[in-house]
Design a protein around this motif. Structure first.
Motif, PDB file in Angstrom:
ATOM      1  N   THR A 180      27.132  17.212  33.495  1.00 16.73           N
ATOM      2  CA  THR A 180      28.331  16.468  33.890  1.00 16.73           C
ATOM      3  C   THR A 180      28.671  15.323  32.938  1.00 16.73           C
ATOM      4  O   THR A 180      29.698  14.662  33.123  1.00 16.73           O
ATOM      5  CB  THR A 180      28.153  15.903  35.312  1.00 16.73           C
ATOM      6  N   LYS A 195      28.340  22.781  32.641  1.00 15.93           N
ATOM      7  CA  LYS A 195      28.574  23.195  34.015  1.00 15.93           C
ATOM      8  C   LYS A 195      28.545  24.719  34.109  1.00 15.93           C
ATOM      9  O   LYS A 195      28.922  25.418  33.161  1.00 15.93           O
ATOM     10  CB  LYS A 195      29.922  22.672  34.504  1.00 15.93           C
ATOM     11  N   GLU A 209      32.683  22.863  39.311  1.00 14.27           N
ATOM     12  CA  GLU A 209      32.337  21.443  39.464  1.00 14.27           C
ATOM     13  C   GLU A 209      31.166  21.328  40.434  1.00 14.27           C
ATOM     14  O   GLU A 209      31.238  21.796  41.572  1.00 14.27           O
ATOM     15  CB  GLU A 209      33.532  20.651  39.995  1.00 14.27           C
TER      16      GLU A 209
END
Length: 516
Positions: A330, A473, A483
């Motif tokens: 992230t 990711k 996400e």
């Protein structure tokens, strides 16, 4: 005929006196949420991620918060100042453990042992065997297990959690994943006993998995005696004595967790076929070593200190590496900065060693920030006060359970500005922010004796994973980024749940050096 009413009246008077004494003492305690009659704060106790609730309460009641459940008192320390003032500066008073924890995981386990005659010997032996100079003996073992980890990531990157994981029960959603070549488990067993994990279902790893499940099962049992200690004297068949039955049920596997590796290592030494380890350094069949004579008592101490290396450090280190994967996926800018620093040091594609750490300040900062942002044990382990104490004008009574809210401390904006931002640079420069190592490894006499070993194992893993792979990711079936939904398991040692990442080798040369 008047005897019964008189007895009832006497009981009422005694109850009123006792309640008044408890209430007067309660008024001297640090502030906290309003209590109910008898049950106290039982109705307010959080069941999920309690460190967040405690941190919120500190905004209303101050950094030192009192909770009461019936007659039991708990005090939560939500600031660095209070934790250091009490658990460090007054460690002689604040280093005992609550009775419940000692019975849950056996009174002889170092992490939960009371401040009895054995504790100084436990602590001295572990500190001597795991300090920075002593851990140099284990570097070859660490680097060998690191190679196994990197090869596993290159071969099957989607199984990265299984490769770093210690126990299957650390994260219940991963029960189907193998743990045989766990990086952390293998290092811990190698250093503790000189044992090399090799099989897909390794016997020692399986045994310790079973013991870990037993500890969790015991923690989930209704230990009423924590609130009412006299219940410990009930016979095991009594309805409220479920805790006694639970302890008896799980005792064999708990005993095996320490005795089976001990006997294996002892046999290896006696046959002359052992590998150097913490155990071999302290065990001598026919002689004394320093101030550790080899009697039955000393061998019992060695049995539990060797087990403490695995039990105390393996799952915490696993949690930290899992959080590292999450944060790198992230925070690509931080990842790229760390990789650029690594590339300047190892341009020829070799693996990094601990000797390289002094040349990699940003990578070290990534490690520190990972432990600050996601402390592996948000509430640490509970302490118990051995005598009445006064702090900032408040009474902390003897027998009180004291908990350091490590999560709140590492997210205190007065110590770490913008605490919810992952920013390794906060640990660099001429005026770095407070080193999170001061908080995340415990306090005073209960500070983790294996902190150096954990730091070194984490640095080796993090630096070499960054050197060899890029972390992003995860993608869905259509190739779109997913996400991550960042949630944390509620337990003594927390763990990111639903963790998925995309792990890709950075260069053919590095991949070749790993797999050759």
């Amino acid at each position: 005929m008047q005897t019964v009413p008189l007895l009832v009246l006497l009981l009422l008077v005694l109850s009123a006196v006792l309640y008044r004494r408890l209430w007067s003492k309660h008024n001297l305690l640090p502030p906290g949420p309003p209590v109910r009659f008898l049950t106290g704060n039982l109705h307010q106790r959080p069941t999920s991620q309690p460190w967040l609730t405690y941190a919120d309460w500190s905004k209303q009641y101050g950094p030192v918060v009192t909770l009461r459940t019936f007659h039991k008192t708990e005090i939560i320390l939500n600031s660095a100042r209070s934790a250091l003032d009490l658990l460090d500066a007054r460690s002689a008073v604040y280093s005992d453990r609550p009775v419940s924890g000692r019975i849950i995981a056996r009174s002889s386990m170092f992490q939960l042992s009371s401040m009895d005659a054995r504790f100084p010997q436990y602590r001295r032996m572990l500190l001597a065997g795991l300090n920075r100079r002593a851990t140099q003996r284990y570097r070859a073992a660490q680097e060998q297990q690191l190679t196994v980890l990197l090869r596993g990531l290159a071969k099957d990157p989607e199984a990265f959690l299984a490769l770093i994981q210690t126990y299957v029960c650390v994260c219940p959603s991963l029960v189907s994943l193998p743990t045989a070549h766990s990086y952390v488990a293998a290092i811990a067993l190698r250093i503790a006993y000189g044992y090399q994990v090799s099989a897909e279902k390794d016997r020692f790893v399986t045994l310790i998995e079973s013991a870990s499940r037993a500890i969790i099962a015991l923690r989930q049992s209704p230990f009423y005696f924590e609130l009412f200690p006299f219940l410990r004297f009930l016979p095991s068949w009594f309805p409220l004595a479920e805790f006694k039955r639970a302890v008896a049920k799980h005792k064999p596997v708990m005993d095996a967790m320490v005795s089976v590796p001990f006997n294996w290592a002892k046999t290896k030494i006696e046959s002359g076929s052992h590998e150097e380890s913490f155990f071999s350094h302290h065990f001598r069949p026919d002689e004394s070593v320093g101030d550790v004579p080899q009697g039955e008592e000393e061998r019992e101490i060695l049995k539990w200190t060797s087990a403490a290396i695995y039990v105390g450090g393996a799952h915490t280190t696993t949690s930290a590496i899992a959080s590292f994967f999450l944060l790198m996926s992230t925070h690509p800018a931080a990842q790229q900065t760390a990789q650029a620093e690594i590339d300047r040091i190892v341009g020829n594609g070799r693996l990094l060693t601990l000797d390289d750490q002094k040349h990699l300040p940003y990578v070290t900062a990534v490690l520190k920030e990972t432990l600050r942002w996601a402390p592996v044990a948000p509430l640490g382990l509970p302490h118990k006060v051995t005598r009445d104490d006064i702090y900032d004008g408040y009474l902390i009574p003897k027998g009180t359970t004291v908990i350091a809210n490590i999560w709140a401390i590492t997210h205190d904006p007065e110590v770490y500005p913008n605490p919810f931002v992952f920013d390794p640079a906060r640990h660099l420069g001429e005026t770095p922010q407070r080193d999170p190592f001061d908080f995340v490894f415990g306090y005073g006499r209960r500070v983790c004796p294996g902190a150096t070993l954990a730091e070194e194992s984490l640095f080796l893993a993090i630096a070499n994973i960054l050197a060899a792979f890029s972390i992003a990711k995860a993608h869905d079936a259509e190739g779109k980024e997913v996400e991550p939904n960042v949630e944390w398991r509620t337990a003594t040692v927390t763990f990111p749940t639903n963790l998925r990442c995309l792990i890709v080798p950075r260069s053919p040369d590095m991949l070749a050096s790993i797999t050759m």
